[in-house]
Motif scaffolding. Structure first.
Motif, PDB file in Angstrom:
ATOM      1  N   GLY B  95       0.846  -1.191   0.000  1.00 37.42           N
ATOM      2  CA  GLY B  95       0.000   0.000   0.000  1.00 37.42           C
ATOM      3  C   GLY B  95       0.882   1.241   0.000  1.00 37.42           C
ATOM      4  N   LYS B  96       0.265   2.405   0.207  1.00 35.68           N
ATOM      5  CA  LYS B  96       1.024   3.659   0.100  1.00 35.68           C
ATOM      6  C   LYS B  96       2.086   3.786   1.195  1.00 35.68           C
ATOM      7  CE  LYS B  96      -2.545   6.266  -2.259  1.00 35.68           C
ATOM      8  NZ  LYS B  96      -3.623   7.236  -2.137  1.00 35.68           N
ATOM      9  N   PHE B  97       1.680   3.523   2.443  1.00 34.10           N
ATOM     10  CA  PHE B  97       2.632   3.700   3.543  1.00 34.10           C
ATOM     11  C   PHE B  97       3.736   2.639   3.484  1.00 34.10           C
ATOM     12  CE2 PHE B  97       3.831   3.229   8.102  1.00 34.10           C
ATOM     13  CZ  PHE B  97       4.411   4.477   8.234  1.00 34.10           C
ATOM     14  N   GLN B  98       3.326   1.424   3.173  1.00 30.38           N
ATOM     15  CA  GLN B  98       4.335   0.358   3.031  1.00 30.38           C
ATOM     16  C   GLN B  98       5.310   0.699   1.908  1.00 30.38           C
ATOM     17  OE1 GLN B  98       2.728  -3.573   2.443  1.00 30.38           O
ATOM     18  NE2 GLN B  98       4.670  -4.371   1.770  1.00 30.38           N
ATOM     19  N   MET B  99       4.758   1.233   0.840  1.00 33.79           N
ATOM     20  CA  MET B  99       5.590   1.639  -0.302  1.00 33.79           C
ATOM     21  C   MET B  99       6.595   2.707   0.136  1.00 33.79           C
ATOM     22  SD  MET B  99       5.910   1.243  -3.645  1.00 33.79           S
ATOM     23  CE  MET B  99       4.443   1.051  -4.609  1.00 33.79           C
ATOM     24  N   PHE B 100       6.120   3.664   0.941  1.00 32.85           N
ATOM     25  CA  PHE B 100       6.992   4.737   1.426  1.00 32.85           C
ATOM     26  C   PHE B 100       8.139   4.161   2.256  1.00 32.85           C
ATOM     27  CE2 PHE B 100       7.896   7.494   5.119  1.00 32.85           C
ATOM     28  CZ  PHE B 100       8.531   8.538   4.472  1.00 32.85           C
ATOM     29  N   LEU B 101       7.794   3.264   3.198  1.00 32.01           N
ATOM     30  CA  LEU B 101       8.836   2.657   4.045  1.00 32.01           C
ATOM     31  C   LEU B 101       9.830   1.857   3.199  1.00 32.01           C
ATOM     32  CD1 LEU B 101       6.804   1.341   7.113  1.00 32.01           C
ATOM     33  CD2 LEU B 101       8.402   3.234   7.081  1.00 32.01           C
TER      34      LEU B 101
END
Lengths: 162, 279
Positions: B95-101
């Motif tokens: 997802g977006k946050f996982q992608m960011f991390l």
């Protein structure tokens, strides 16, 4: 301002160092390592899938090559079998023809033989009848008028011939 | 731009102009509006003599150290929440946050791998921590958390690395890590290669300190000139802070990984026959 340039304070530098070491440990153990492990595992899983797909593809290509090879062999074998069947059929046809021809020859010879025998028999019978008729005519001639006997002989002979 | 938008833009511009003009007239051009001398502020920003903060009543420290502790605390809470609630729910398709991390971790990991291919695992983790610390620490000053000094005045917490002690710590620690990497990987050769770059800790420390200090000083200067103290300090301060946060994080991590790569690089020995033939 004390004697240290820019008021550098070793105690505070060490406190900053301690702070950063703690921060490093926190970030490493709580964020960097778990995320990296997850990414590595996912990468390994995708790599495994890729390897499996490649292996399957390789296997399929091998099987395809084998099938094509077999197919090519099969065509040749089919042609060979077809030729063999044609040869066998031709041979059999020839054999049947020869056989039929031989049988026909035999039948013909047999028929000829029978016909000859029949002719001989008929001739023999006709001879016997002629002899008999001649005998009867002679008897009649002896016992009746000669012209009448001759006429009756001729009539009898004509009647036989018809 | 239609007529309504033009009228709206003109009204906003006129209001801003009137506000600045009112400020100039009411406050006067040559007065400072803060009751404190700019020289004191700027001198303290460099030397940290005036404003000290008590650390649990034990010692008086620079506000930058308090900022450093707060940033670490924020990171601790954030990392704990992420570790407990987010990472176990990671998905194969992120997802977006996982992608960011993942992007953050991968960016530093790839930077380490690219600049130091011989030995990149540790330096990857180090530049991840250092980059995050510099970036978030610099952005931290935007929040302007207030703290009471020992002299009784209230000041906004600055960036941790605008404290010379914090900058020197980062510079020297990076240099030490590079040296240890060189010694572990190449022994005395690695040590020699690190010593060759003896100016590295000083340059790293003062680059960090100077960059962050310059932003703070320019913002202070703009803020203290009354005529420019309406709106402009916000723009300048945010601009300098954002730029320094990203640029300094990038510069230090790139330098650290590059020097680490240089000192850990294996020396390729020339074959003896080739040497003899050359002789």
């Amino acid at each position: 301002m004390n004697g240290v340039p820019l008021n550098l304070d070793w105690q505070q530098i060490l406190l900053h160092l301690l702070n950063f070491v703690i921060l490093f440990a926190i970030l490493y153990f709580l964020l960097y390592k778990p995320v990296k492990n997850f990414m590595d595992k996912r990468k390994a899983a995708y790599q495994e899938m890729d390897d499996a797909a490649n292996a399957a593809k390789q296997e399929a290509e091998t099987i395809k090559a084998e099938c094509e090879e077999k197919l090519a062999g099969l065509d040749a074998e089919m042609a060979k079998k077809r030729q063999e069947a044609i040869d066998a059929a031709q041979q059999r046809a020839k054999s049947i023809t020869d056989n039929a021809s031989q049988q026909a020859s035999e039948l013909l010879a047999k028929a000829e033989k029978q016909a000859e025998a029949e002719r001989d028999r008929i001739i023999a019978e006709a001879g016997a009848k002629v002899t008999e008729m001649a005998k009867e005519a002679a008897e009649k001639a002896i016992f009746s008028d000669t012209s009448e006997a001759f006429d009756s002989f001729l009539e009898a002979a004509e009647g036989k011939n018809q | 731009m239609n007529k309504k938008q033009k009228i709206r833009a003109l009204i906003i511009f006129a209001c801003a102009f009137v506000a600045i003009l009112a400020g100039v007239i009411l406050t006067g051009l040559n007065k400072t509006g803060h009751g404190e001398d700019i020289q004191v502020v700027m001198r303290d920003a460099v030397l940290h003599e005036t404003y000290k903060v008590s650390l649990f009543g034990l010692i008086d420290v620079n506000p930058g150290l308090i900022s450093a502790f707060v940033v670490t605390g924020v990171f601790l809470v954030f990392a704990l929440i992420v570790r407990i609630f987010v990472i176990p729910k990671f998905k194969i398709i992120p997802g977006k946050f996982q992608m960011f991390l993942e992007q953050m971790v991968e960016m530093f990991s790839n930077m380490a791998k690219g600049n130091s291919p011989e030995c990149y695992k540790f330096i990857g983790a180090y530049i991840f921590a250092a980059g995050s610390y510099i970036c978030v620490g610099t952005l931290f000053e935007l929040f302007g958390f207030q703290v009471m000094t020992t002299s009784g005045t209230s000041i906004a917490l600055p960036a941790p690395l605008s404290d010379i002690n914090g900058a020197v710590c980062m510079g020297c620690l990076t240099y030490i890590i590079i040296m240890i990497g060189g010694i572990v990987k190449n022994g005395i050769v690695g040590f020699g290669r690190t010593i060759k770059e003896f100016s590295l800790p000083i340059s790293m420390s003062f680059r960090l300190f100077g960059a962050l200090l310059s932003g703070a000083l320019v913002t202070e200067l703009v803020y203290h000139a009354t005529v420019m103290s309406y709106g402009i300090p916000v723009l300048v301060g945010v601009l300098f802070t954002l730029l320094h946060a990203l640029i300094q994080a990038y510069v230090l991590t790139t330098l650290a990984s590059t020097y680490f790569g240089e000192v850990t690089e294996k020396k390729i020995k020339k074959p003896k026959k080739a040497k003899k033939a050359a002789a």
